[in-house]
Design a protein around this motif. Sequence first.
Motif, short mmCIF file in Angstrom:
data_model
loop_
_atom_site.label_atom_id
_atom_site.label_comp_id
_atom_site.label_asym_id
_atom_site.label_seq_id
_atom_site.Cartn_x
_atom_site.Cartn_y
_atom_site.Cartn_z
N LEU A 64 0.83 -1.21 0.00
CA LEU A 64 0.00 0.00 0.00
C LEU A 64 0.86 1.26 0.00
CD1 LEU A 64 -2.79 -1.04 2.55
CD2 LEU A 64 -3.04 -0.77 0.08
N ASN A 65 1.93 1.24 0.78
CA ASN A 65 2.81 2.41 0.81
C ASN A 65 3.51 2.63 -0.52
OD1 ASN A 65 2.57 3.69 3.32
ND2 ASN A 65 3.88 2.18 4.33
N THR A 66 3.80 1.56 -1.24
CA THR A 66 4.44 1.71 -2.55
C THR A 66 3.52 2.45 -3.51
OG1 THR A 66 5.70 -0.34 -2.22
CG2 THR A 66 5.49 0.47 -4.47
N VAL A 67 2.24 2.10 -3.50
CA VAL A 67 1.28 2.75 -4.40
C VAL A 67 1.05 4.20 -3.99
CG1 VAL A 67 -1.09 2.73 -5.25
CG2 VAL A 67 0.15 0.57 -4.95
N PHE A 68 0.65 4.39 -2.75
CA PHE A 68 0.30 5.74 -2.31
C PHE A 68 1.54 6.62 -2.07
CE2 PHE A 68 -3.45 3.21 -1.20
CZ PHE A 68 -4.42 3.96 -1.83
N GLY A 69 2.66 6.01 -1.67
CA GLY A 69 3.89 6.78 -1.53
C GLY A 69 4.38 7.32 -2.86
N THR A 70 4.25 6.51 -3.92
CA THR A 70 4.62 6.98 -5.26
C THR A 70 3.71 8.12 -5.69
OG1 THR A 70 5.41 4.76 -5.84
CG2 THR A 70 4.96 6.28 -7.66
N LEU A 71 2.42 8.00 -5.41
CA LEU A 71 1.47 9.07 -5.74
C LEU A 71 1.81 10.35 -4.98
CD1 LEU A 71 -1.12 10.00 -7.16
CD2 LEU A 71 -2.41 9.06 -5.22
N ILE A 72 2.14 10.24 -3.70
CA ILE A 72 2.50 11.42 -2.90
C ILE A 72 3.77 12.06 -3.44
CG2 ILE A 72 3.28 12.17 -0.62
CD1 ILE A 72 1.39 10.04 0.55
N ALA A 73 4.76 11.24 -3.76
CA ALA A 73 6.00 11.77 -4.33
C ALA A 73 5.73 12.49 -5.65
CB ALA A 73 7.01 10.64 -4.54
N PHE A 103 9.91 5.85 3.64
CA PHE A 103 10.89 5.09 2.87
C PHE A 103 10.56 5.10 1.38
CE2 PHE A 103 11.26 3.28 7.13
CZ PHE A 103 12.63 3.26 7.31
N VAL A 104 9.29 4.99 1.06
CA VAL A 104 8.88 4.97 -0.35
C VAL A 104 8.96 6.37 -0.95
CG1 VAL A 104 7.02 4.44 -1.96
CG2 VAL A 104 7.38 2.99 0.05
N VAL A 105 8.42 7.36 -0.24
CA VAL A 105 8.39 8.73 -0.77
C VAL A 105 9.80 9.23 -1.03
CG1 VAL A 105 7.71 11.11 -0.30
CG2 VAL A 105 6.19 9.25 0.34
N ARG A 106 10.69 9.07 -0.05
CA ARG A 106 12.04 9.60 -0.20
C ARG A 106 12.89 8.80 -1.18
NH1 ARG A 106 10.20 14.17 0.91
NH2 ARG A 106 9.99 14.74 3.10
N THR A 107 12.49 7.59 -1.50
CA THR A 107 13.21 6.80 -2.49
C THR A 107 12.77 7.14 -3.90
OG1 THR A 107 13.42 4.98 -0.90
CG2 THR A 107 13.84 4.47 -3.20
N VAL A 108 11.49 7.34 -4.09
CA VAL A 108 10.93 7.61 -5.42
C VAL A 108 11.12 9.07 -5.83
CG1 VAL A 108 8.80 7.60 -6.80
CG2 VAL A 108 9.27 5.72 -5.22
N GLU A 109 11.08 9.97 -4.86
CA GLU A 109 11.10 11.41 -5.14
C GLU A 109 12.30 11.84 -5.98
OE1 GLU A 109 9.50 15.20 -2.54
OE2 GLU A 109 10.83 13.74 -1.58
N PRO A 110 13.55 11.45 -5.65
CA PRO A 110 14.69 11.90 -6.47
C PRO A 110 14.61 11.40 -7.91
CG PRO A 110 15.44 11.03 -4.37
CD PRO A 110 14.00 10.67 -4.49
#
Length: 283
Positions: A71-80, A152-159
């Motif tokens: 779930l964090n992978t999906v929504f964390g990517t969307l937030i990023a 972890f997901v947001v800060r990994t995908v964001e860059p």
Amino acid sequence: MLTSRSALPGFHLALGYTLIYLSLIVLIPLAGVFFKTAELGLQNIYAILSSQRVISAMTLSFGTALIAAALNTVFGTLIAWVFVRYTFPGKRVFDAMIDLPFALPTAVAGIALTALYAGNGWVGQWLEPLGLKIAFTPAGIVFALLFIGLPFVVRTVEPVLRDLEKELEEAAASLGASRWQTIRLVLLPSLLPSMLTGFALAFARGIGEYGSVIFIAGNLPYVSEVAPLLIVIRLEEFDYSGATTVAAAMLVVAFFMLFVINGLQAWSNRHKVRHQIGSGVAK
């Protein structure tokens, strides 16, 4: 006879320090867990690991960590995506809030979530009459792991999103690609490796999470008791061999699952390179 020299000086010295440091901090303590477990013998190890309580606790730990990481992978990517692609009032405040789970003690997070989702909490008092009980259930564990794993997901995908050229999306749209085709064929090949990395980090953190979970889980054996809590219980009972046996089993399963995830990440990296080469040839 000629010997090849490294372009960087001090390679052998740096490698030696690296191996020594890793051995002292990681390898030797982990080896101690397995040596302590081996003292029991295979029959006793099997008896401990085949008990219904241990199986239930480990299934709950890995299952909830897997669900929360997905779930964090999906929504964390969307937030990023929102943080990188859009500007809106309060963006800096919300961006800073993402890192709060890193700074907060996990016990504070557990107490806050329990107060929020308990039957008399701000949210729980409205959900429980609808039959949605979160606190003191496995669902509460998932919520706790969602909280601590999101950064972890947001800060990994964001860059990766920042480095991704927006012109590629515009070019795909100008060539008649739908939004779904742009996401599937342009964005996902570049984002997938970082998404898998974020998933692996969130999953690994969730497996061993203790502080935020014990407050909201309820800790009922066979229902909401996680494996880290079971290890602590064994230690409090001075059953050190039983604790290390459960810990060793968690290490083996976690290593295998992370090994598979890293394999998928390597495959996605190769796929990304082929995708970039194909795009370059097409141009």
